[in-house]
Design a protein around this motif. Structure first.
Motif, PDB file in Angstrom:
ATOM      1  N   LEU A  89      -4.909   7.590  -1.159  1.00 38.52           N
ATOM      2  CA  LEU A  89      -4.917   6.833  -2.410  1.00 38.52           C
ATOM      3  C   LEU A  89      -6.015   7.338  -3.346  1.00 38.52           C
ATOM      4  O   LEU A  89      -5.728   7.697  -4.493  1.00 38.52           O
ATOM      5  CB  LEU A  89      -5.040   5.334  -2.143  1.00 38.52           C
ATOM      6  N   PRO A  90      -7.275   7.436  -2.909  1.00 41.53           N
ATOM      7  CA  PRO A  90      -8.273   7.986  -3.825  1.00 41.53           C
ATOM      8  C   PRO A  90      -8.040   9.465  -4.160  1.00 41.53           C
ATOM      9  O   PRO A  90      -8.362   9.902  -5.261  1.00 41.53           O
ATOM     10  CB  PRO A  90      -9.610   7.777  -3.110  1.00 41.53           C
ATOM     11  N   VAL A  91      -7.460  10.225  -3.245  1.00 44.32           N
ATOM     12  CA  VAL A  91      -7.155  11.631  -3.543  1.00 44.32           C
ATOM     13  C   VAL A  91      -6.169  11.723  -4.700  1.00 44.32           C
ATOM     14  O   VAL A  91      -6.358  12.502  -5.644  1.00 44.32           O
ATOM     15  CB  VAL A  91      -6.598  12.369  -2.293  1.00 44.32           C
ATOM     16  N   LEU A  92      -5.110  10.917  -4.659  1.00 46.40           N
ATOM     17  CA  LEU A  92      -4.102  10.964  -5.720  1.00 46.40           C
ATOM     18  C   LEU A  92      -4.660  10.469  -7.054  1.00 46.40           C
ATOM     19  O   LEU A  92      -4.386  11.058  -8.097  1.00 46.40           O
ATOM     20  CB  LEU A  92      -2.869  10.168  -5.313  1.00 46.40           C
ATOM     21  N   VAL A  93      -5.438   9.393  -7.027  1.00 41.25           N
ATOM     22  CA  VAL A  93      -6.042   8.896  -8.269  1.00 41.25           C
ATOM     23  C   VAL A  93      -7.007   9.935  -8.830  1.00 41.25           C
ATOM     24  O   VAL A  93      -6.985  10.239 -10.025  1.00 41.25           O
ATOM     25  CB  VAL A  93      -6.746   7.544  -8.031  1.00 41.25           C
ATOM     26  N   HIS A  94      -7.833  10.500  -7.974  1.00 45.24           N
ATOM     27  CA  HIS A  94      -8.798  11.522  -8.381  1.00 45.24           C
ATOM     28  C   HIS A  94      -8.078  12.747  -8.943  1.00 45.24           C
ATOM     29  O   HIS A  94      -8.448  13.271  -9.998  1.00 45.24           O
ATOM     30  CB  HIS A  94      -9.638  11.899  -7.163  1.00 45.24           C
ATOM     31  N   GLY A  95      -7.054  13.195  -8.238  1.00 43.21           N
ATOM     32  CA  GLY A  95      -6.292  14.354  -8.707  1.00 43.21           C
ATOM     33  C   GLY A  95      -5.635  14.096 -10.049  1.00 43.21           C
ATOM     34  O   GLY A  95      -5.636  14.958 -10.932  1.00 43.21           O
ATOM     35  N   LEU A  96      -5.083  12.911 -10.231  1.00 46.72           N
ATOM     36  CA  LEU A  96      -4.439  12.557 -11.502  1.00 46.72           C
ATOM     37  C   LEU A  96      -5.453  12.522 -12.635  1.00 46.72           C
ATOM     38  O   LEU A  96      -5.191  13.024 -13.730  1.00 46.72           O
ATOM     39  CB  LEU A  96      -3.724  11.217 -11.364  1.00 46.72           C
ATOM     40  N   LEU A  97      -6.616  11.947 -12.374  1.00 44.40           N
ATOM     41  CA  LEU A  97      -7.665  11.923 -13.404  1.00 44.40           C
ATOM     42  C   LEU A  97      -8.114  13.343 -13.773  1.00 44.40           C
ATOM     43  O   LEU A  97      -8.270  13.660 -14.955  1.00 44.40           O
ATOM     44  CB  LEU A  97      -8.865  11.104 -12.929  1.00 44.40           C
TER      45      LEU A  97
ATOM     46  N   LYS B 139       0.834  -1.212   0.000  1.00 46.22           N
ATOM     47  CA  LYS B 139       0.000   0.000   0.000  1.00 46.22           C
ATOM     48  C   LYS B 139       0.866   1.259   0.000  1.00 46.22           C
ATOM     49  O   LYS B 139       0.579   2.213  -0.716  1.00 46.22           O
ATOM     50  CB  LYS B 139      -0.942  -0.005   1.210  1.00 46.22           C
ATOM     51  N   LYS B 140       1.921   1.245   0.795  1.00 40.59           N
ATOM     52  CA  LYS B 140       2.826   2.395   0.840  1.00 40.59           C
ATOM     53  C   LYS B 140       3.539   2.592  -0.486  1.00 40.59           C
ATOM     54  O   LYS B 140       3.728   3.715  -0.945  1.00 40.59           O
ATOM     55  CB  LYS B 140       3.836   2.246   1.976  1.00 40.59           C
ATOM     56  N   GLU B 141       3.930   1.488  -1.115  1.00 40.72           N
ATOM     57  CA  GLU B 141       4.592   1.581  -2.414  1.00 40.72           C
ATOM     58  C   GLU B 141       3.646   2.147  -3.472  1.00 40.72           C
ATOM     59  O   GLU B 141       4.053   2.972  -4.297  1.00 40.72           O
ATOM     60  CB  GLU B 141       5.110   0.210  -2.846  1.00 40.72           C
ATOM     61  N   ILE B 142       2.397   1.706  -3.449  1.00 43.99           N
ATOM     62  CA  ILE B 142       1.409   2.217  -4.409  1.00 43.99           C
ATOM     63  C   ILE B 142       1.185   3.705  -4.187  1.00 43.99           C
ATOM     64  O   ILE B 142       1.131   4.485  -5.141  1.00 43.99           O
ATOM     65  CB  ILE B 142       0.091   1.419  -4.316  1.00 43.99           C
TER      66      ILE B 142
ATOM     67  N   LEU C  12       1.987   6.618  -6.915  1.00 40.41           N
ATOM     68  CA  LEU C  12       0.977   7.584  -7.356  1.00 40.41           C
ATOM     69  C   LEU C  12       1.405   9.013  -7.072  1.00 40.41           C
ATOM     70  O   LEU C  12       1.175   9.910  -7.896  1.00 40.41           O
ATOM     71  CB  LEU C  12      -0.367   7.296  -6.694  1.00 40.41           C
ATOM     72  N   ALA C  13       2.003   9.235  -5.908  1.00 37.46           N
ATOM     73  CA  ALA C  13       2.490  10.586  -5.595  1.00 37.46           C
ATOM     74  C   ALA C  13       3.569  10.995  -6.596  1.00 37.46           C
ATOM     75  O   ALA C  13       3.564  12.116  -7.113  1.00 37.46           O
ATOM     76  CB  ALA C  13       3.018  10.640  -4.163  1.00 37.46           C
ATOM     77  N   GLY C  14       4.468  10.075  -6.894  1.00 35.62           N
ATOM     78  CA  GLY C  14       5.486  10.357  -7.900  1.00 35.62           C
ATOM     79  C   GLY C  14       4.882  10.549  -9.280  1.00 35.62           C
ATOM     80  O   GLY C  14       5.322  11.399 -10.055  1.00 35.62           O
ATOM     81  N   GLY C  15       3.867   9.762  -9.589  1.00 30.15           N
ATOM     82  CA  GLY C  15       3.174   9.908 -10.872  1.00 30.15           C
ATOM     83  C   GLY C  15       2.480  11.255 -10.994  1.00 30.15           C
ATOM     84  O   GLY C  15       2.488  11.871 -12.069  1.00 30.15           O
ATOM     85  N   TYR C  16       1.914  11.720  -9.888  1.00 22.77           N
ATOM     86  CA  TYR C  16       1.247  13.022  -9.929  1.00 22.77           C
ATOM     87  C   TYR C  16       2.275  14.137 -10.121  1.00 22.77           C
ATOM     88  O   TYR C  16       2.054  15.076 -10.884  1.00 22.77           O
ATOM     89  CB  TYR C  16       0.417  13.245  -8.665  1.00 22.77           C
ATOM     90  N   LEU C  17       3.397  14.008  -9.451  1.00 26.82           N
ATOM     91  CA  LEU C  17       4.485  14.969  -9.638  1.00 26.82           C
ATOM     92  C   LEU C  17       5.048  14.870 -11.054  1.00 26.82           C
ATOM     93  O   LEU C  17       5.321  15.885 -11.698  1.00 26.82           O
ATOM     94  CB  LEU C  17       5.584  14.722  -8.600  1.00 26.82           C
ATOM     95  N   GLY C  18       5.185  13.649 -11.557  1.00 18.68           N
ATOM     96  CA  GLY C  18       5.638  13.454 -12.930  1.00 18.68           C
ATOM     97  C   GLY C  18       4.688  14.058 -13.949  1.00 18.68           C
ATOM     98  O   GLY C  18       5.117  14.595 -14.981  1.00 18.68           O
ATOM     99  N   ALA C  19       3.393  13.988 -13.657  1.00 21.94           N
ATOM    100  CA  ALA C  19       2.397  14.591 -14.552  1.00 21.94           C
ATOM    101  C   ALA C  19       2.604  16.102 -14.638  1.00 21.94           C
ATOM    102  O   ALA C  19       2.424  16.701 -15.704  1.00 21.94           O
ATOM    103  CB  ALA C  19       0.984  14.262 -14.086  1.00 21.94           C
ATOM    104  N   LEU C  20       2.992  16.726 -13.524  1.00 28.49           N
ATOM    105  CA  LEU C  20       3.273  18.161 -13.540  1.00 28.49           C
ATOM    106  C   LEU C  20       4.439  18.455 -14.476  1.00 28.49           C
ATOM    107  O   LEU C  20       4.357  19.348 -15.320  1.00 28.49           O
ATOM    108  CB  LEU C  20       3.590  18.659 -12.133  1.00 28.49           C
ATOM    109  N   PHE C  21       5.530  17.705 -14.338  1.00 31.42           N
ATOM    110  CA  PHE C  21       6.698  17.944 -15.191  1.00 31.42           C
ATOM    111  C   PHE C  21       6.389  17.671 -16.657  1.00 31.42           C
ATOM    112  O   PHE C  21       6.811  18.414 -17.535  1.00 31.42           O
ATOM    113  CB  PHE C  21       7.892  17.117 -14.711  1.00 31.42           C
ATOM    114  N   LEU C  22       5.623  16.617 -16.920  1.00 28.66           N
ATOM    115  CA  LEU C  22       5.232  16.310 -18.289  1.00 28.66           C
ATOM    116  C   LEU C  22       4.379  17.439 -18.873  1.00 28.66           C
ATOM    117  O   LEU C  22       4.570  17.853 -20.012  1.00 28.66           O
ATOM    118  CB  LEU C  22       4.477  14.989 -18.339  1.00 28.66           C
ATOM    119  N   ALA C  23       3.468  17.952 -18.070  1.00 29.61           N
ATOM    120  CA  ALA C  23       2.627  19.064 -18.527  1.00 29.61           C
ATOM    121  C   ALA C  23       3.468  20.311 -18.784  1.00 29.61           C
ATOM    122  O   ALA C  23       3.249  21.023 -19.769  1.00 29.61           O
ATOM    123  CB  ALA C  23       1.539  19.361 -17.507  1.00 29.61           C
ATOM    124  N   LEU C  24       4.423  20.573 -17.907  1.00 30.06           N
ATOM    125  CA  LEU C  24       5.287  21.745 -18.099  1.00 30.06           C
ATOM    126  C   LEU C  24       6.083  21.639 -19.400  1.00 30.06           C
ATOM    127  O   LEU C  24       6.363  22.645 -20.040  1.00 30.06           O
ATOM    128  CB  LEU C  24       6.230  21.915 -16.907  1.00 30.06           C
TER     129      LEU C  24
END
Length: 146
Positions: free
Chosen positions: A130-138, A7-10, A14-26
């Motif tokens: 977990l749902p916050v990060l998934v929701h935010g990413l979506l 669970k911690k790894e997931i 996701l936190a890294g993925g959300y941060l990665g999404a920011l860099f990808l968007a930039l």
């Protein structure tokens, strides 16, 4: 103990993925960097965090305290989630009773099922993050479409 580490790894991924999404968007989105950063924070902290707190945290807790069957705890907040997502756009575009009923019926199933998915993530992980990060990413993924 193993499940907790998964669970911690997931959550970390996701936190890294959300941060990665920011860099990808930039790097790829043709908007001002400040606008992209604002949207990144807006979708995570003002949309996802509060919707998850209300619809997957607070409402299920209050409904559960009412002593209702488990299926009500899963569905009632989902129906309210669907109603909110139907009503909010109508605040911007104007309200008509027949339009509200049509829109509500057309999104009721999808948002209720979506709510159940987010609620399942919350129950499985034991945390709202977990749902916050998934929701935010979506939600944040919409910046790649525009």
């Amino acid at each position: 103990m193993k499940a907790e580490s998964v669970k911690k790894e997931i959550l970390s991924l996701l936190a890294g993925g959300y941060l990665g999404a920011l860099f990808l968007a930039l790097l790829t989105v043709k908007s001002e960097p400040l606008t992209i950063c604002y949207q990144w924070g807006y979708y995570l902290f003002l949309i996802a965090l509060w919707e998850e707190f209300i619809f997957r945290g607070l409402l299920p807790l209050l409904v559960e305290k009412g002593g209702v069957p488990t299926w009500v705890i899963w569905l009632l907040p989902g129906v309210l989630f669907a109603c909110m997502h139907t009503l909010m756009p109508m605040v911007k575009t104007g309200f008509a009773a027949e339009s509200f009923v049509f829109r509500l019926l057309s999104v009721l199933g999808g948002y209720t099922v979506g709510h159940c998915g987010f609620y399942a993530l919350r129950k499985w992980s034991g945390t709202l993050w977990l749902p916050v990060l998934v929701h935010g990413l979506l939600d944040f993924s919409s910046v790649f479409i525009t």
